[in-house]
Design an enzyme around this catalytic site. Structure first.
Site, PDB file in Angstrom:
ATOM      1  N   LYS A  42      47.757  33.203  32.166  1.00  0.00           N
ATOM      2  CA  LYS A  42      46.647  32.473  31.532  1.00  0.00           C
ATOM      3  C   LYS A  42      45.465  33.426  31.414  1.00  0.00           C
ATOM      4  CE  LYS A  42      43.201  30.167  32.109  1.00  0.00           C
ATOM      5  NZ  LYS A  42      41.826  30.376  31.527  1.00  0.00           N
ATOM      6  N   GLY A  75      39.440  36.377  39.947  1.00  0.00           N
ATOM      7  CA  GLY A  75      38.281  35.669  39.416  1.00  0.00           C
ATOM      8  C   GLY A  75      37.286  35.392  40.522  1.00  0.00           C
ATOM      9  N   SER A  76      36.548  34.308  40.354  1.00  0.00           N
ATOM     10  CA  SER A  76      35.458  34.040  41.291  1.00  0.00           C
ATOM     11  C   SER A  76      35.987  33.529  42.627  1.00  0.00           C
ATOM     12  CB  SER A  76      34.506  33.009  40.697  1.00  0.00           C
ATOM     13  OG  SER A  76      35.095  31.730  40.728  1.00  0.00           O
ATOM     14  N   THR A  77      35.204  33.767  43.676  1.00  0.00           N
ATOM     15  CA  THR A  77      35.575  33.283  45.000  1.00  0.00           C
ATOM     16  C   THR A  77      35.627  31.760  45.018  1.00  0.00           C
ATOM     17  OG1 THR A  77      34.807  35.238  46.171  1.00  0.00           O
ATOM     18  CG2 THR A  77      34.768  33.169  47.399  1.00  0.00           C
ATOM     19  N   GLU A  84      42.341  37.830  44.219  1.00  0.00           N
ATOM     20  CA  GLU A  84      41.422  38.969  44.107  1.00  0.00           C
ATOM     21  C   GLU A  84      40.113  38.382  43.593  1.00  0.00           C
ATOM     22  OE1 GLU A  84      39.112  41.286  43.084  1.00  0.00           O
ATOM     23  OE2 GLU A  84      40.324  42.207  41.510  1.00  0.00           O
ATOM     24  N   CYS A 124      34.132  43.092  39.640  1.00  0.00           N
ATOM     25  CA  CYS A 124      34.091  42.454  40.952  1.00  0.00           C
ATOM     26  C   CYS A 124      33.770  43.454  42.055  1.00  0.00           C
ATOM     27  CB  CYS A 124      35.415  41.760  41.227  1.00  0.00           C
ATOM     28  SG  CYS A 124      36.841  42.797  40.897  1.00  0.00           S
ATOM     29  N   GLU A 152      26.924  37.345  44.004  1.00  0.00           N
ATOM     30  CA  GLU A 152      27.500  38.212  42.986  1.00  0.00           C
ATOM     31  C   GLU A 152      26.836  37.905  41.647  1.00  0.00           C
ATOM     32  OE1 GLU A 152      31.692  37.669  42.051  1.00  0.00           O
ATOM     33  OE2 GLU A 152      31.879  39.832  41.902  1.00  0.00           O
TER      34      GLU A 152
END
Lengths: 288, 478
Positions: free
Chosen positions: B184, B236-238, B258, B292, B389
């Protein structure tokens, strides 16, 4: 009537190298497999869990910073002390697990050997889990395994000593520190194992052992923001999902609850050590 | 001294033949989504619509997973490993053959400078396939047991910052290990993955081995929550990573994450300052800071803070912001209006919390989404710009006096993806690198990547590694 009344042991928690009672003042009755009274064990509380995490975090820098050779010797020393107390553990395991003495003796021997096996890994795990990496450029690039940090361990419920040693040793041999919830119904060998650790140069706080209700203590560990990883082995079948969800709050590494209890007497492999290691990769340019 | 200005040097976009619309790549063919939904993908440098792309719903995800399962059971999982390897080698070769086309398309859809898509994203993507191709028939010697098995079907969700490269990071090891995939891509950058699908057709990859379902967060959630996956990999994001970890709680689906970062870039007083300045610039302004592992916290030793900042400002003043397709461009467009809003809001919090903003004179184009290179000094550890971030070209500068203080400050974050160390003293570098709780440490360099080099985070930056022998573990029953 016996000629002499035995001096019984008070079983307490093992936290930060000391043996405190639960701050809650609670205890619970431990019986043998046949239902005979064995002892009252401390019933740890949420606060005891938090104290144990503080102890484990406090011990992490020194333990993870010790040389691998040193950690290996310390764990080997623990095996020596365990062997020296063999008779005591045979009695406790036999009573706790309802085994006959021969069977219990075999279990204790296996626990000693298991500790020796893991002790030997301390200065070898980096050589199977690390690497020098051939990158396409003028860089020296290498990867080394490092301990994850503070690891919560829900010890096996049925194997009170061998199972315990089999899940704790792989966590701490690489430099992690541990907060362990002992088998709920058979916690006495775990506390006696704490005495082994306390007398064998394992620094206080490296292994902390709590006794009590797994269902009460596990969620506190799973959601604790200063715990980096959790081994869910001893969780109840129906609790694993909730515990994993709680663990996600700070992206804990989770070793999932197995579908079936393993044969703890079988030869282990390195996977329990690898589950609680991080890989650090370092780049440095090469040039003059 | 005369000033010589740069003449425009745009890369031609004619090499890219955009179609007006793109379907979902399922079972080897482009297909329409079940409910006919589409979304637009735009060029962030011009806000021009590039194409309409199908939006996959749960039924489409289901179809893609089923196709992947059939391909795993019927073809890919039982193929001789050496044959699998040759497919992946083919992919690497075609990526190299069509490298320029991919680079231009990536810059169009993402907004990153062509210099980066041409020199970093595309070559590294090809290298990744080439590297893992070679592992496919050597898995027995990878250290995961004598007969390591693939997991089955992998669901892979990737971000918009390195669209093609992230696709390669996910697909190459999964396929080499014998898994099949449902990928995706991010909703703002789907085009290079769809061009990759054409490459997969060119190399005759069996249908269903790779399926690509485009869409936004809803598509990603449908994929991750699909019960038919043996493996989920997410970059992607945490925040989203935690949601995925919760979604997979209690299942047997293997997960690697990750996630975000807030990397410290530590400059000691004995560092080579000119090199350090280049490394700092590369650390935070590479890819507009949409990285990141960006070196977003500069920790500089107090005694060299002044000269370093002076040189850094001089260097920033020479950075060229503008047309991503111009070969002289250093800083391209911010990927989306939403991301620009986030960067703007966080930078404003820096002002509000008392940090001092510095930006070079930097005219911004009239159309598109842009943010100038930005430096904050007087930043304290409690400031949002030192903790959160930003994922943009914003550098927070903090100072330290002793090496111990540098390490404590560097580690004072829930993240642990990467870090940088600058010093001429080897023992100091190794001492520092050992104490940094981060998965990648760049010493006297920054933002280097290689398929042979494991990448991934400590703590809330995720778990599992991508790249190298370590990257195989995520896709084997190890």
């Amino acid at each position: 009537m016996p000629d002499r009344l035995a001096v019984r042991k008070t079983y307490k928690l093992y936290v930060g190298g000391a043996f405190p009672r639960s701050e809650s003042g609670r205890s619970y009755e431990i019986t043998s497999a046949e239902g005979r009274f064995l002892a009252n064990a401390a019933m740890a509380s949420r606060k005891d869990v938090r104290d144990a995490v503080v102890a484990a975090r406090g011990a992490f820098a020194k333990w993870s910073g010790a040389t691998a050779y040193n950690r290996g010797q310390v764990l080997y020393r623990a095996a020596e002390v365990l062997e020296g107390r063999r008779a005591q553990f045979v009695d406790e395991v036999a009573a706790s697990e309802g085994r006959d003495r021969d069977d219990a003796a075999g279990t204790v021997d296996a626990a000693v050997d298991r500790l020796v096996w893991y002790a030997g890994w301390s200065d070898k795990i980096a050589q199977i889990a690390g690497s020098a990496n051939a990158v396409a450029g003028p860089y020296f690039n290498f990867s080394v395994p490092e301990p994850t940090g503070v690891v919560a361990v829900l010890a096996p419920q049925s194997s009170s000593l061998l199972g315990l040693v089999s899940v704790v040793a792989p966590v701490v041999v690489s430099g992690n520190t541990a907060v362990v919830v002992a088998s709920e119904d058979a916690p006495l060998p775990a506390i006696t194992f704490g005495e082994v650790l306390a007398t064998s140069d394992v620094p206080g706080g490296v292994v902390n052992i709590l006794t009590g209700r797994t269902a009460e203590l596990a969620p506190v560990l799973a959601s604790h923001m200063d715990v980096n990883a959790i081994d869910l082995h001893g969780a109840a079948a129906g609790a694993a999902t909730d515990l994993e969800q709680a663990a996600a709050e700070n992206v804990k590494r989770v070793l999932r609850r197995p579908d079936a209890e393993p044969d703890w007497r079988a030869d282990p492999d390195p996977h329990r050590m690898l589950a609680f290691l991080e890989t650090k990769t370092v780049w440095h340019p090469m040039g003059v | 001294m005369p000033v010589f200005d740069y003449a425009p040097a745009p890369e031609s976009r004619d090499i890219v033949a955009l179609r007006p619309g793109y379907g979902l790549f399922v079972d080897g063919a482009f297909t329409e989504p079940a409910d006919g939904g589409t979304f637009k993908t735009v060029n962030p440098a011009t806000e021009e619509v590039l194409a309409e792309v199908a939006e996959a719903g749960p039924a489409d995800v289901d179809r893609a997973v089923a196709a992947a399962r059939r391909a795993f059971d019927g073809v890919w999982g039982r193929m001789r490993p050496a044959e699998r390897a040759k497919y992946l080698f083919r992919v690497a070769r075609v990526l190299q053959e069509r490298a320029r086309e991919f680079a231009v398309l990536e810059s169009l859809d993402n907004g990153k400078p062509i210099r980066e898509s041409r020199d970093v994203d595309v070559p590294l993507a090809a290298a990744h396939f080439f590297y893992y191709a070679g592992w496919a028939d050597k898995l027995r010697w990878a250290g995961f047991g004598g007969d390591p098995r693939p997991l089955g079907v992998a669901g892979q969700v990737i971000p918009w910052n390195f669209p093609l490269l992230m696709a390669a990071w996910k697909l190459a090891p999964a396929l080499a290990a014998g898994n099949t995939c449902v990928l995706k891509p991010a909703e703002t950058t789907p085009l290079s993955a769809l061009l990759l699908a054409e490459v997969l057709q060119q190399v005759d990859l069996p249908p269903g081995v790779v399926n690509i379902v485009t869409g936004a967060g809803g598509t990603g959630r449908a994929l991750v929550a699909h019960g038919g996956l043996d493996k989920v990999a997410f970059t992607g994001s945490t925040e989203v990573g935690k949601q995925i970890q919760r979604t997979l709680a209690g299942t047997r689906t293997k997960l690697t994450l990750e996630l975000g970062g807030k990397a410290a870039n530590i400059v000691f007083d004995d560092a080579p300052l000119d090199q350090a300045v280049e490394g700092i610039v590369n650390g935070i302004f590479f890819n507009q800071g949409h990285v990141c592992c960006a070196g977003s916290r500069l920790l500089v030793q107090e005694s060299v803070a002044e000269p370093l900042l002076e040189r850094l400002k001089q260097r920033l003043a020479t950075l060229r912001l503008g047309d991503p397709l111009d070969k002289n461009t250093d800083i391209g467009a911010v990927n989306s209006a939403a991301q620009l809003e986030r960067i703007t809001e966080l930078a404003a919090s820096g002002d509000a919390e008392g940090a001092v903003r510095w930006q070079p004179e930097c005219p911004l184009p009239d159309r598109g989404w842009w943010f100038p290179p930005t430096l904050f000094t007087g930043v304290s550890q409690s400031h949002r710009i030192a903790r959160e971030e930003i994922f943009g070209p914003v550098l927070s500068v903090l100072t330290f006096r002793t090496p111990d203080e540098a390490v404590v400050k560097a580690n004072n974050t829930p993240y642990g993806l990467s870090a940088g160390v600058w010093s001429e003293k080897g023992s100091r570098i190794l001492w520092t690198a050992q104490r940094l709780r981060a998965g990648v440490v760049w010493a006297n360099t920054f933002n280097r990547f290689d398929p042979a080099s494991p990448f991934g985070g400590y703590k809330e930056s995720g778990f599992g590694r991508e790249g190298g022998r370590h990257g195989l573990e995520a896709y084997l029953d190890a």
